[in-house]
Structure formats: C-alpha cells, structure tokens
Design a protein around this motif. Sequence first.
Motif, mmCIF file in Angstrom:
data_model
loop_
_atom_site.group_PDB
_atom_site.id
_atom_site.type_symbol
_atom_site.label_atom_id
_atom_site.label_comp_id
_atom_site.label_asym_id
_atom_site.label_seq_id
_atom_site.Cartn_x
_atom_site.Cartn_y
_atom_site.Cartn_z
ATOM 1 N N GLU A 1 -9.521 3.347 -1.886
ATOM 2 C CA GLU A 1 -9.171 4.618 -2.528
ATOM 3 C C GLU A 1 -8.764 4.395 -3.985
ATOM 4 O O GLU A 1 -9.144 5.162 -4.868
ATOM 5 C CB GLU A 1 -8.022 5.297 -1.760
ATOM 6 C CG GLU A 1 -8.451 6.007 -0.492
ATOM 7 C CD GLU A 1 -7.323 6.839 0.087
ATOM 8 O OE1 GLU A 1 -6.145 6.544 -0.198
ATOM 9 O OE2 GLU A 1 -7.618 7.785 0.834
ATOM 10 N N GLY B 1 0.809 -1.213 0.000
ATOM 11 C CA GLY B 1 0.000 0.000 0.000
ATOM 12 C C GLY B 1 0.842 1.263 0.000
ATOM 13 O O GLY B 1 1.747 1.435 -0.816
ATOM 14 N N ARG B 2 0.568 2.147 0.954
ATOM 15 C CA ARG B 2 1.317 3.405 1.049
ATOM 16 C C ARG B 2 2.715 3.203 1.616
ATOM 17 O O ARG B 2 3.504 4.145 1.680
ATOM 18 C CB ARG B 2 0.563 4.405 1.939
ATOM 19 C CG ARG B 2 -0.771 4.872 1.371
ATOM 20 C CD ARG B 2 -1.346 6.005 2.212
ATOM 21 N NE ARG B 2 -2.692 6.342 1.781
ATOM 22 C CZ ARG B 2 -3.793 5.749 2.229
ATOM 23 N NH1 ARG B 2 -3.697 4.793 3.144
ATOM 24 N NH2 ARG B 2 -4.980 6.109 1.781
ATOM 25 N N TRP C 1 -6.696 1.880 1.700
ATOM 26 C CA TRP C 1 -5.871 2.186 0.525
ATOM 27 C C TRP C 1 -6.446 1.534 -0.728
ATOM 28 O O TRP C 1 -6.543 2.178 -1.781
ATOM 29 C CB TRP C 1 -4.448 1.710 0.770
ATOM 30 C CG TRP C 1 -3.525 1.853 -0.408
ATOM 31 C CD1 TRP C 1 -2.939 3.002 -0.863
ATOM 32 C CD2 TRP C 1 -3.077 0.802 -1.280
ATOM 33 N NE1 TRP C 1 -2.157 2.737 -1.963
ATOM 34 C CE2 TRP C 1 -2.218 1.396 -2.238
ATOM 35 C CE3 TRP C 1 -3.307 -0.567 -1.328
ATOM 36 C CZ2 TRP C 1 -1.595 0.650 -3.244
ATOM 37 C CZ3 TRP C 1 -2.689 -1.307 -2.327
ATOM 38 C CH2 TRP C 1 -1.859 -0.702 -3.269
#
Length: 247
Positions: free
Chosen positions: A80, A67-68, A77
């Motif tokens: 999004e 993810g991030r 995430w």
Amino acid sequence: MENLALPKSCIYIGKVMHARLVPKVHKFRYGVFSLLLDLDQLNRGRLPSLLKVDKWGLISFYRRDHGRRDGSDLKHWVNELLKKDSQEPADKIFLLSFPRIFGFGFSPLSVFFCYRKKRFYAVIYEVKNTFGDQIAYTLPILTNSGDLIMQEHDKQMYVSPFIEMDQIYKFVIKNPGETLSLKIKQTGSGIKTLIATHNAKRITLSNKNLLKSLLTHPLMGIKILMGIHWEALKLFIKGVKLVPYQN
C-alpha cells in the motif's frame, strides 16, 4: 538496480554505533543481533520453533510492532505504501528489525527491503521514537555507487530531544547478504549532526543460532530502550540543549 540474488531469512550479529557530532561530541557502540525475515515465510509459519510469532517467547516477533501496529499483514501494508508512492507492488519483501527478548523489545529503526522480479527497487525505513510515534519513509532506489545505495529524506518526525526537526537523513545501504551495512548521516543547516551505523555478519536462522544469540545478548530487549535514555541523560549532563517534543 539490476537483478540480484535475493536475501534469505537470517540472523545478523553485529554492532550499532551512534556518534553525535555537534554541539558536543558523544559516541557509543553496543553489540546487537537482528533478524532479517522473509514476510512470505513469516506468513506461512515456516520459522524455527524458538522464534515465536505474535506470542510471548524467549525470542519473539510481533506483527503489531510494525506497519499499522494492529497485527495485520505487513506485506499488504508495504505494498500500500509503495502504491501511494507510485511504485509497483513488491513480490518479495524482507524485514530487518530487532526481536523481542523475554517479551521486551524496541526497534528504533526497522527496514523493509522490497524486490520485484529479483530487482531491488525500494526501501522503507520505519522509524520509531520513545514517545510511541512512528513514521515510514518510502524511498525508491535511484542512485547507487557499486553495491552502495544512497537515499535521502527530510526528517518528518520528532526523534531525539537533543536534535532539531530541520534535518535531512542520508541513508547508505547495501543489499543484505553475507554482511549487513547500514549508515545514516544526519545534517542540519549544512552541518553534520549525527552518524549512525549498523554493521553485522549473517548466520543461519535456526533454533541453535537463536539460542546462541540469546545467550550472548540476554538483555538486549530492554537494553536498547534503557540505553537510549542513559545516553540521553549523559547528553543532558553535558549541557546539550533540549528540543521540546513535537507531534
């Protein structure tokens, strides 16, 4: 895709195969075990005690590997990314990836399987390279042949120092169940460049099976990363042209 029985968190025991087709044929295969984790189950902490989350362990899973890359919530995430791709949010998400072993690990490809009301409708392919880069390809499920799902996307991140950027990934995947089946066919200028597969069989996610998987694959965490460099060295020795790094 029609409603399906949802997967379950599990261990997959199997093999990964890579076959380079041009300009020199080069093939290798190695045994691996991977984890399929329900992100809701992960967030609630309902996993076997031998699998450590966000801390060192014999076998561990770190949110910051995905993810991030900051340890934040992975389900948020994913949703999004789905929203950016004009997709509805998923109510169930399963992540397929390699765990860390004794703190070491590298997942060149991790896959997020996305479901809404038991309908399997999107896949996110999270690709990493050994330079620390990461990209996520968010692909809706538009076509399938029987239980095979076929998707494709232009290559948008430098991965191998021996393959040009002007490539197309063609993914063939199944809804994960008793078996796991994933194939990637890579083409450039209409020529098949590479085929990679990950085939495996499911076993229950339990402390006993985690320990058994560890004993049969004790060096997997570091072996994957070392194997990538070892195979790259063999390609270099074979005289395959290097492609400069691009970020």
